[in-house]
Structure formats: structure tokens, C-alpha cells
Design a protein around this motif. Structure first.
Motif, PDB file in Angstrom:
ATOM      1  N   ASN A 247     -28.791 -75.863 -23.263  1.00 12.06           N
ATOM      2  CA  ASN A 247     -29.248 -76.243 -24.596  1.00 12.06           C
ATOM      3  C   ASN A 247     -29.045 -77.748 -24.751  1.00 12.06           C
ATOM      4  OD1 ASN A 247     -29.527 -73.769 -26.866  1.00 12.06           O
ATOM      5  ND2 ASN A 247     -28.373 -73.204 -25.038  1.00 12.06           N
TER       6      ASN A 247
ATOM      7  N   PHE B 123     -28.873 -80.860 -27.840  1.00 12.02           N
ATOM      8  CA  PHE B 123     -28.742 -81.145 -29.263  1.00 12.02           C
ATOM      9  C   PHE B 123     -28.748 -82.648 -29.483  1.00 12.02           C
ATOM     10  CE2 PHE B 123     -27.717 -76.832 -30.313  1.00 12.02           C
ATOM     11  CZ  PHE B 123     -27.059 -76.348 -29.194  1.00 12.02           C
TER      12      PHE B 123
ATOM     13  N   GLN C 269     -27.600 -85.672 -32.265  1.00 14.23           N
ATOM     14  CA  GLN C 269     -26.769 -85.943 -33.430  1.00 14.23           C
ATOM     15  C   GLN C 269     -26.853 -87.413 -33.804  1.00 14.23           C
ATOM     16  OE1 GLN C 269     -22.440 -85.439 -33.165  1.00 14.23           O
ATOM     17  NE2 GLN C 269     -22.400 -84.637 -35.254  1.00 14.23           N
TER      18      GLN C 269
ATOM     19  N   ALA D  64     -24.910 -83.544 -39.144  1.00 12.78           N
ATOM     20  CA  ALA D  64     -24.662 -82.407 -38.265  1.00 12.78           C
ATOM     21  C   ALA D  64     -25.617 -82.482 -37.081  1.00 12.78           C
ATOM     22  CB  ALA D  64     -24.860 -81.104 -39.024  1.00 12.78           C
ATOM     23  N   PRO D  65     -25.234 -81.890 -35.971  1.00 13.97           N
ATOM     24  CA  PRO D  65     -26.159 -81.850 -34.833  1.00 13.97           C
ATOM     25  C   PRO D  65     -27.430 -81.076 -35.176  1.00 13.97           C
ATOM     26  CG  PRO D  65     -23.927 -81.284 -34.154  1.00 13.97           C
ATOM     27  CD  PRO D  65     -23.943 -81.261 -35.653  1.00 13.97           C
TER      28      PRO D  65
ATOM     29  N   ALA E 123     -30.565 -78.852 -33.151  1.00 14.05           N
ATOM     30  CA  ALA E 123     -30.981 -78.247 -31.885  1.00 14.05           C
ATOM     31  C   ALA E 123     -32.342 -78.781 -31.468  1.00 14.05           C
ATOM     32  CB  ALA E 123     -31.022 -76.731 -32.023  1.00 14.05           C
TER      33      ALA E 123
ATOM     34  N   TYR F 283     -33.617 -75.006 -25.989  1.00 10.31           N
ATOM     35  CA  TYR F 283     -32.767 -73.881 -25.607  1.00 10.31           C
ATOM     36  C   TYR F 283     -33.289 -73.235 -24.334  1.00 10.31           C
ATOM     37  CZ  TYR F 283     -36.315 -70.861 -27.787  1.00 10.31           C
ATOM     38  OH  TYR F 283     -37.490 -70.216 -28.120  1.00 10.31           O
TER      39      TYR F 283
ATOM     40  N   HIS G 290     -37.664 -75.673 -30.103  1.00 12.53           N
ATOM     41  CA  HIS G 290     -37.660 -75.073 -31.413  1.00 12.53           C
ATOM     42  C   HIS G 290     -38.919 -75.520 -32.147  1.00 12.53           C
ATOM     43  CE1 HIS G 290     -33.569 -73.564 -30.998  1.00 12.53           C
ATOM     44  NE2 HIS G 290     -33.261 -74.718 -30.418  1.00 12.53           N
TER      45      HIS G 290
ATOM     46  N   TYR H   2     -26.297 -84.168 -26.739  1.00 10.12           N
ATOM     47  CA  TYR H   2     -25.319 -83.299 -26.085  1.00 10.12           C
ATOM     48  C   TYR H   2     -26.029 -82.140 -25.393  1.00 10.12           C
ATOM     49  CZ  TYR H   2     -21.795 -85.576 -29.026  1.00 10.12           C
ATOM     50  OH  TYR H   2     -20.971 -86.495 -29.644  1.00 10.12           O
TER      51      TYR H   2
ATOM     52  N   LEU I  10     -21.260 -68.105 -18.118  1.00  5.15           N
ATOM     53  CA  LEU I  10     -21.100 -66.655 -18.237  1.00  5.15           C
ATOM     54  C   LEU I  10     -20.168 -66.095 -17.180  1.00  5.15           C
ATOM     55  CD1 LEU I  10     -22.029 -64.230 -19.881  1.00  5.15           C
ATOM     56  CD2 LEU I  10     -23.943 -63.968 -18.307  1.00  5.15           C
TER      57      LEU I  10
ATOM     58  N   GLY J  66     -17.166 -66.619 -19.796  1.00  2.98           N
ATOM     59  CA  GLY J  66     -18.097 -66.471 -20.908  1.00  2.98           C
ATOM     60  C   GLY J  66     -18.136 -67.630 -21.860  1.00  2.98           C
ATOM     61  N   ALA J  67     -17.417 -68.688 -21.555  1.00  2.00           N
ATOM     62  CA  ALA J  67     -17.367 -69.821 -22.467  1.00  2.00           C
ATOM     63  C   ALA J  67     -18.657 -70.618 -22.450  1.00  2.00           C
ATOM     64  CB  ALA J  67     -16.207 -70.733 -22.089  1.00  2.00           C
ATOM     65  N   TRP J  68     -18.889 -71.318 -23.524  1.00  2.76           N
ATOM     66  CA  TRP J  68     -19.898 -72.355 -23.575  1.00  2.76           C
ATOM     67  C   TRP J  68     -19.137 -73.686 -23.468  1.00  2.76           C
ATOM     68  CZ3 TRP J  68     -25.237 -71.641 -24.279  1.00  2.76           C
ATOM     69  CH2 TRP J  68     -25.648 -70.348 -24.627  1.00  2.76           C
TER      70      TRP J  68
ATOM     71  N   PHE K   1     -19.706 -77.959 -23.790  1.00  2.00           N
ATOM     72  CA  PHE K   1     -20.527 -79.127 -24.089  1.00  2.00           C
ATOM     73  C   PHE K   1     -20.275 -80.229 -23.073  1.00  2.00           C
ATOM     74  CE2 PHE K   1     -22.711 -78.596 -28.078  1.00  2.00           C
ATOM     75  CZ  PHE K   1     -21.987 -77.641 -28.763  1.00  2.00           C
TER      76      PHE K   1
ATOM     77  N   GLY L 188     -20.122 -84.384 -22.478  1.00  2.00           N
ATOM     78  CA  GLY L 188     -19.474 -85.402 -23.286  1.00  2.00           C
ATOM     79  C   GLY L 188     -20.414 -86.198 -24.183  1.00  2.00           C
TER      80      GLY L 188
END
Lengths: 112, 118
Positions: free
Chosen positions: A36, A38, A40, A45-46, A48, A51, A57, A89, A95, A99-101, A103, A105
């Protein structure tokens, strides 16, 4: 510990083309990482942009595109506009690493 | 119109607790995974936690695992983050973010600021 790496900063001229990349220390980034992207801007706020590697989007300008390039996720801006100056970002889904996402830097893109 | 509105931030002493909320509207909340993302002052984005639609799948970053608990109430269209044993380094703007799993990560809230300081 998983580390996702982006270029700290890039500069591009208005109307030019620039590619930002996103690498993982776990190995080559594939579509299975669901990259993904993003954007900012200061004080906001960031937002999107991309994806699952290359899907936009409904609000994503056509000049933004996502891909895989040389084992990395990539975001290409073609025909850069002054309003594209921002921090970008990437986000990867690890996965198979709990399972973490994670980002990256961030890349500070300057339009000059 | 999709809206995500965070609340509950504030000033807390180290070791304290706080619960953040994210109120969702403009979509069927129970159909979407949700996430918490934070950003320390002047720093980059950090993913904190994800929760699936039915709460059957929950993930945490290593930095908050064992201290933070994510939950949701689909009847109230709300996402929560219970934060315990808070540290100075938890100081950040906390955002909720819709999506995950097979759904795109798309809409962000405006964030709520947590400051952990003595």
C-alpha cells in the motif's frame, strides 16, 4: 525485526517523473505483501493512494501508479505537480512474519 | 460519506492507562477490518494493531503487544484501543484506518493525540 526501507528524500522537477521504492529485509517484495502507498502533507492525516501493489482508489490521480520493480514495491509519479510535494509511506503486510503490517520510514518528495 | 472520528486522547502519566475510541459512520462497519496507526511527533507512521470483522483475527506490533488491547463493538459502529502500562514513547497521534485482510486500506480518521509525560 522486520525493516521496510524507503528513500529518505527525492527531488523532482514539475512535469517530471519519479519512482519511489519500498524494500523489505525479509527478501523480495511480492504481491503477497499487499503493498500500500499513502501520501501525507504537513498537518494532515495520511491519504491512501495505492493498495495491493497497483490498485488505485477512486480519488487517486491518474499520474500515480504502483508496481513491483526489482524485488521492491514501487510508486511512480508521472507528470509531477507542485501539490505532489509530500511525505510518501509504503506499507507491507508481513503475513508470514506474525501477520504484522510494517510501514516504511517514508520518502520526503520535494518538487522543485 | 465515510467518516472515522477518533477520541479519548489526552495527557497521561507513565504507567497509566487510557482508552481510545473511533466512531465510524457512512458505511457498514461490521463488514470491514479496522486498524490503529500512530505517529510520534515529527516521526513516521507506525502500524499498531489490526482487528478483523468478527474479532477472530487480531494482530499487534511488537512495541505494544501485551500492553494494548484492540476491540470493536459492531452494534455501536466503534473501534477501541485500550492502552495500559503507557510509556513516554507511546506519545503520538493515533489514527484509525479502515480495511485490511482482503479489503483495501482506504479511509483514515483525523487522529487523536496521546501524550505520556510525568
Amino acid at each position: 525485526q522486520t525493516v521496510v526501507t524507503q528513500e529518505p528524500s527525492l527531488t523532482v522537477s514539475p512535469g517530471g517523473t519519479v519512482t519511489l521504492t519500498c524494500a523489505s529485509n525479509t527478501g523480495a517484495v511480492t504481491s503477497g505483501y499487499y503493498p500500500n502507498w499513502f501520501q501525507q502533507k504537513p498537518g494532515q492525516a495520511p491519504r491512501a493512494l495505492i493498495y495491493s501493489t497497483n490498485n488505485k482508489h477512486s480519488w487517486t490521480p491518474a499520474r500515480f501508479s504502483g508496481s513491483l520493480l526489482g524485488g521492491k514495491a514501487a510508486l511512480t509519479l508521472s507528470g509531477v505537480q507542485p501539490e505532489d510535494e509530500a511525505e510518501y509511506y509504503c506499507l507491507l503486510h508481513l503475513l508470514h512474519y506474525g501477520g504484522a503490517w510494517v510501514f516504511g520510514g517514508g520518502t520526503k518528495l520535494t518538487v522543485l | 460519506e465515510v467518516q472515522l472520528v477518533e477520541s479519548g486522547g489526552g495527557l497521561v502519566k507513565p504507567g497509566g492507562s487510557l482508552r481510545l475510541s473511533c466512531a465510524a459512520s457512512g458505511f457498514t462497519f461490521s463488514n470491514f477490518g479496522m486498524n490503529w496507526v500512530r505517529q510520534a511527533p515529527g516521526k513516521g507512521l507506525e502500524w499498531v494493531s489490526s482487528i478483523s470483522t468478527s474479532t477472530s483475527v487480531i494482530y499487534y506490533s511488537d512495541s505494544v503487544k501485551g500492553r494494548f488491547i484492540v476491540s470493536r463493538d459492531n452494534a455501536k459502529n466503534s473501534l477501541y484501543l485500550q492502552m495500559n502500562s503507557l510509556r513516554v514513547e507511546d506519545t503520538a497521534v493515533y489514527y484509525c484506518l479502515r480495511g485490511g485482510g482482503r479489503d483495501p486500506l482506504d479511509y483514515w480518521g483525523q487522529g487523536t493525540l496521546l501524550t505520556v509525560s510525568s
